[in-house]
Motif scaffolding. Structure first.
Motif, PDB file in Angstrom:
ATOM      1  N   LYS A  67       0.826  -1.205   0.000  1.00 17.16           N
ATOM      2  CA  LYS A  67       0.000   0.000   0.000  1.00 17.16           C
ATOM      3  C   LYS A  67       0.859   1.254   0.000  1.00 17.16           C
ATOM      4  CE  LYS A  67      -3.797   2.164   2.583  1.00 17.16           C
ATOM      5  NZ  LYS A  67      -4.681   2.036   3.778  1.00 17.16           N
ATOM      6  N   GLU A  68       1.939   1.230   0.804  1.00 20.71           N
ATOM      7  CA  GLU A  68       2.885   2.339   0.799  1.00 20.71           C
ATOM      8  C   GLU A  68       3.852   2.132  -0.353  1.00 20.71           C
ATOM      9  OE1 GLU A  68       2.439   0.293   3.460  1.00 20.71           O
ATOM     10  OE2 GLU A  68       0.957   1.593   4.423  1.00 20.71           O
ATOM     11  N   ASP A  69       4.108   3.154  -1.131  1.00 22.73           N
ATOM     12  CA  ASP A  69       4.923   3.023  -2.336  1.00 22.73           C
ATOM     13  C   ASP A  69       6.414   3.120  -2.007  1.00 22.73           C
ATOM     14  OD1 ASP A  69       5.507   2.694  -4.992  1.00 22.73           O
ATOM     15  OD2 ASP A  69       5.017   4.746  -5.570  1.00 22.73           O
ATOM     16  N   VAL A  70       6.882   2.180  -1.200  1.00 23.24           N
ATOM     17  CA  VAL A  70       8.283   2.150  -0.798  1.00 23.24           C
ATOM     18  C   VAL A  70       8.755   0.698  -0.797  1.00 23.24           C
ATOM     19  CG1 VAL A  70       8.216   4.239   0.617  1.00 23.24           C
ATOM     20  CG2 VAL A  70       7.660   2.033   1.660  1.00 23.24           C
ATOM     21  N   ALA A  71      10.044   0.536  -0.993  1.00 22.86           N
ATOM     22  CA  ALA A  71      10.640  -0.802  -0.937  1.00 22.86           C
ATOM     23  C   ALA A  71      11.113  -1.064   0.485  1.00 22.86           C
ATOM     24  CB  ALA A  71      11.818  -0.888  -1.901  1.00 22.86           C
ATOM     25  N   GLY A  72      10.626  -2.117   1.084  1.00 25.21           N
ATOM     26  CA  GLY A  72      11.042  -2.460   2.431  1.00 25.21           C
ATOM     27  C   GLY A  72      12.402  -3.138   2.434  1.00 25.21           C
ATOM     28  N   PRO A  73      12.844  -3.584   3.586  1.00 26.69           N
ATOM     29  CA  PRO A  73      14.138  -4.269   3.687  1.00 26.69           C
ATOM     30  C   PRO A  73      14.071  -5.674   3.110  1.00 26.69           C
ATOM     31  CG  PRO A  73      13.010  -4.333   5.798  1.00 26.69           C
ATOM     32  CD  PRO A  73      12.164  -3.487   4.893  1.00 26.69           C
ATOM     33  N   GLY A  74      15.218  -6.293   2.948  1.00 29.25           N
ATOM     34  CA  GLY A  74      15.264  -7.683   2.514  1.00 29.25           C
ATOM     35  C   GLY A  74      14.712  -7.872   1.122  1.00 29.25           C
ATOM     36  N   ARG A  75      13.657  -8.666   1.019  1.00 32.43           N
ATOM     37  CA  ARG A  75      13.085  -9.008  -0.278  1.00 32.43           C
ATOM     38  C   ARG A  75      12.690  -7.776  -1.081  1.00 32.43           C
ATOM     39  NH1 ARG A  75       8.799 -12.597   0.920  1.00 32.43           N
ATOM     40  NH2 ARG A  75      10.123 -14.395   0.502  1.00 32.43           N
ATOM     41  N   GLY A  76      12.218  -6.754  -0.386  1.00 29.64           N
ATOM     42  CA  GLY A  76      11.799  -5.548  -1.086  1.00 29.64           C
ATOM     43  C   GLY A  76      12.921  -4.877  -1.857  1.00 29.64           C
ATOM     44  N   GLN A  77      14.150  -5.013  -1.374  1.00 30.32           N
ATOM     45  CA  GLN A  77      15.280  -4.399  -2.069  1.00 30.32           C
ATOM     46  C   GLN A  77      15.558  -5.072  -3.415  1.00 30.32           C
ATOM     47  OE1 GLN A  77      17.111  -1.596  -0.574  1.00 30.32           O
ATOM     48  NE2 GLN A  77      15.099  -1.752   0.412  1.00 30.32           N
ATOM     49  N   TRP A  82      11.061  -5.296  -5.457  1.00 29.55           N
ATOM     50  CA  TRP A  82      10.090  -4.211  -5.406  1.00 29.55           C
ATOM     51  C   TRP A  82       9.558  -3.840  -6.780  1.00 29.55           C
ATOM     52  CZ3 TRP A  82      11.174   1.496  -6.048  1.00 29.55           C
ATOM     53  CH2 TRP A  82      10.082   2.279  -5.660  1.00 29.55           C
ATOM     54  N   SER A  83       8.252  -3.556  -6.817  1.00 31.23           N
ATOM     55  CA  SER A  83       7.622  -2.932  -7.977  1.00 31.23           C
ATOM     56  C   SER A  83       6.938  -1.661  -7.494  1.00 31.23           C
ATOM     57  CB  SER A  83       6.591  -3.861  -8.620  1.00 31.23           C
ATOM     58  OG  SER A  83       5.907  -3.198  -9.668  1.00 31.23           O
ATOM     59  N   SER A  84       7.371  -0.527  -8.006  1.00 32.72           N
ATOM     60  CA  SER A  84       6.740   0.740  -7.602  1.00 32.72           C
ATOM     61  C   SER A  84       5.324   0.797  -8.153  1.00 32.72           C
ATOM     62  CB  SER A  84       7.545   1.922  -8.121  1.00 32.72           C
ATOM     63  OG  SER A  84       7.377   2.069  -9.527  1.00 32.72           O
ATOM     64  N   HIS A  85       4.535   1.679  -7.582  1.00 33.47           N
ATOM     65  CA  HIS A  85       3.151   1.818  -8.032  1.00 33.47           C
ATOM     66  C   HIS A  85       3.089   2.224  -9.501  1.00 33.47           C
ATOM     67  CE1 HIS A  85       1.325   2.447  -3.723  1.00 33.47           C
ATOM     68  NE2 HIS A  85       2.001   1.314  -3.851  1.00 33.47           N
ATOM     69  N   ARG A  86       3.880   3.217  -9.895  1.00 29.76           N
ATOM     70  CA  ARG A  86       3.762   3.665 -11.282  1.00 29.76           C
ATOM     71  C   ARG A  86       4.322   2.637 -12.264  1.00 29.76           C
ATOM     72  NH1 ARG A  86       7.802   8.884 -12.032  1.00 29.76           N
ATOM     73  NH2 ARG A  86       9.715   7.957 -11.177  1.00 29.76           N
ATOM     74  N   ASP A  87       5.305   1.839 -11.848  1.00 29.65           N
ATOM     75  CA  ASP A  87       5.786   0.782 -12.728  1.00 29.65           C
ATOM     76  C   ASP A  87       4.745  -0.311 -12.891  1.00 29.65           C
ATOM     77  OD1 ASP A  87       8.164   2.061 -13.239  1.00 29.65           O
ATOM     78  OD2 ASP A  87       9.361   0.856 -11.856  1.00 29.65           O
ATOM     79  N   LEU A  88       4.072  -0.684 -11.804  1.00 30.13           N
ATOM     80  CA  LEU A  88       3.026  -1.694 -11.901  1.00 30.13           C
ATOM     81  C   LEU A  88       1.847  -1.174 -12.722  1.00 30.13           C
ATOM     82  CD1 LEU A  88       1.990  -4.475 -11.186  1.00 30.13           C
ATOM     83  CD2 LEU A  88       1.105  -3.543  -9.025  1.00 30.13           C
ATOM     84  N   GLN A  89       1.516   0.088 -12.571  1.00 32.18           N
ATOM     85  CA  GLN A  89       0.454   0.680 -13.380  1.00 32.18           C
ATOM     86  C   GLN A  89       0.818   0.630 -14.861  1.00 32.18           C
ATOM     87  OE1 GLN A  89       0.160   4.608 -11.716  1.00 32.18           O
ATOM     88  NE2 GLN A  89      -1.128   3.966  -9.994  1.00 32.18           N
ATOM     89  N   GLN A  90       2.063   1.003 -15.173  1.00 33.78           N
ATOM     90  CA  GLN A  90       2.501   0.985 -16.574  1.00 33.78           C
ATOM     91  C   GLN A  90       2.421  -0.417 -17.162  1.00 33.78           C
ATOM     92  OE1 GLN A  90       6.588   1.155 -19.202  1.00 33.78           O
ATOM     93  NE2 GLN A  90       6.642   2.065 -17.164  1.00 33.78           N
ATOM     94  N   LEU A  91       2.953  -1.396 -16.441  1.00 31.39           N
ATOM     95  CA  LEU A  91       2.996  -2.756 -16.973  1.00 31.39           C
ATOM     96  C   LEU A  91       1.601  -3.334 -17.125  1.00 31.39           C
ATOM     97  CD1 LEU A  91       4.576  -5.155 -17.942  1.00 31.39           C
ATOM     98  CD2 LEU A  91       4.986  -5.811 -15.556  1.00 31.39           C
ATOM     99  N   THR A  92       0.712  -3.045 -16.190  1.00 24.96           N
ATOM    100  CA  THR A  92      -0.647  -3.570 -16.279  1.00 24.96           C
ATOM    101  C   THR A  92      -1.381  -2.999 -17.485  1.00 24.96           C
ATOM    102  OG1 THR A  92      -0.725  -3.832 -13.870  1.00 24.96           O
ATOM    103  CG2 THR A  92      -2.828  -3.849 -15.043  1.00 24.96           C
ATOM    104  N   THR A  93      -1.250  -1.714 -17.719  1.00 25.47           N
ATOM    105  CA  THR A  93      -1.917  -1.122 -18.883  1.00 25.47           C
ATOM    106  C   THR A  93      -1.308  -1.630 -20.187  1.00 25.47           C
ATOM    107  OG1 THR A  93      -0.520   0.878 -18.760  1.00 25.47           O
ATOM    108  CG2 THR A  93      -2.646   0.934 -17.629  1.00 25.47           C
ATOM    109  N   LEU A  94      -0.014  -1.901 -20.190  1.00 20.13           N
ATOM    110  CA  LEU A  94       0.602  -2.498 -21.380  1.00 20.13           C
ATOM    111  C   LEU A  94       0.034  -3.881 -21.655  1.00 20.13           C
ATOM    112  CD1 LEU A  94       4.339  -1.466 -20.858  1.00 20.13           C
ATOM    113  CD2 LEU A  94       2.864  -0.731 -22.748  1.00 20.13           C
ATOM    114  N   CYS A  95      -0.228  -4.654 -20.601  1.00 23.10           N
ATOM    115  CA  CYS A  95      -0.851  -5.964 -20.771  1.00 23.10           C
ATOM    116  C   CYS A  95      -2.270  -5.841 -21.312  1.00 23.10           C
ATOM    117  CB  CYS A  95      -0.872  -6.723 -19.440  1.00 23.10           C
ATOM    118  SG  CYS A  95       0.734  -7.299 -18.867  1.00 23.10           S
TER     119      CYS A  95
END
Length: 259
Positions: A192-202, A205-218
């Protein structure tokens, strides 16, 4: 004036649905399918239905071009997360996914996009060098590593991952045996928060705008793209879930990444 594509979204109230909604409502005529209903849409485009009840889904599919299927058991919006019991995941991720694909086919929907998950390959993180890449400790990193592609060996280590892998193969079946296109989007670390957490998130991570872009491309991909799988990740320094296929086939250009 060009008529907007008619998009039906399941699970719009969930974390990923709310991340995507601002971009989706600008580009498409969005309808929502939900057990509890959603806010902010005209009543005529809100369908109260249960994905486990195939008959309840049929009215929502009428005149829809593309379905974006986000609803699932065991995801971020589930009370118990990936610890959700088998009965719930069987109901939502296996029976529910079949019901969505079958009713979409019957209604003449052109494309279904299934929200898959990085959980289909989480087993890699038990092995080096990936174990170091997702570590929350300050460990030495390898100079290079083999990327995990969409068609690398799957390695689920949870029943949630197993059910998501089933959904991918069910989508492959429908793409091969009907006129419908099916695209699987392996959503990685997106909160929900548009930040990369520690560990796996580093790494994942998929930022909100990157996920939005990829979804619309699909959603907008040409009909010749009959079936595929794409990792939804930003360009992170520790990235090992390979997003190069989305770049090559869809023209995906991530704007963010953990450096």
């Amino acid at each position: 004036m060009t008529q907007k594509l008619k998009l039906l979204v399941t699970g719009l109230n969930g974390v990923v649905g709310q991340v995507l909604y601002p971009a989706l409502r600008e580009r498409y005529e969005v309808s929502a399918l939900s057990r509890s209903g959603v806010e902010g849409l005209p009543a005529a485009r809100i369908f109260r239905a249960d994905i486990a009840n195939i008959d309840s889904l049929k009215p929502a599919m009428e005149q829809i071009d593309v379905v974006l299927h986000l609803a699932a058991g065991g995801g971020q919006s589930s009370k118990d997360g990936m610890e959700t019991g088998w009965d719930g995941m069987l109901r939502d991720n296996i029976v529910g996914t079949y019901n969505i694909l079958e009713t979409a086919k019957q209604a003449g929907v052109k494309r279904v996009i299934l929200a898959s998950s990085g959980a289909v390959a989480n087993g890699y993180e038990l092995e080096e060098p990936y174990k170091s890449l997702v570590s929350e400790k300050d460990v030495a990193l390898p100079n290079s590593w083999e990327m995990v592609g969409e068609y690398s060996e799957p390695k689920p280590i949870s029943l949630y991952g197993v059910t998501k892998l089933f959904g991918e193969d069910l989508g492959r079946y429908y793409a091969a045996t009907s006129d419908m296109s099916v695209i699987n989007l392996r959503i990685s670390y997106c909160l929900k928060e548009d930040v990369a957490g520690p560990g796996r998130g580093q790494a994942n991570w998929s930022s909100h705008r990157d996920l939005q872009q990829l979804t619309t491309l699909c959603i907008d991909a040409p009909p010749e793209l009959k079936f595929d799988i794409f990792w939804a990740t930003s360009d992170n320094r520790k990235l090992f879930r390979d997003n190069s296929r989305a770049k090559e086939i869809l023209g995906y250009r991530p704007q963010d990444g953990v450096r």
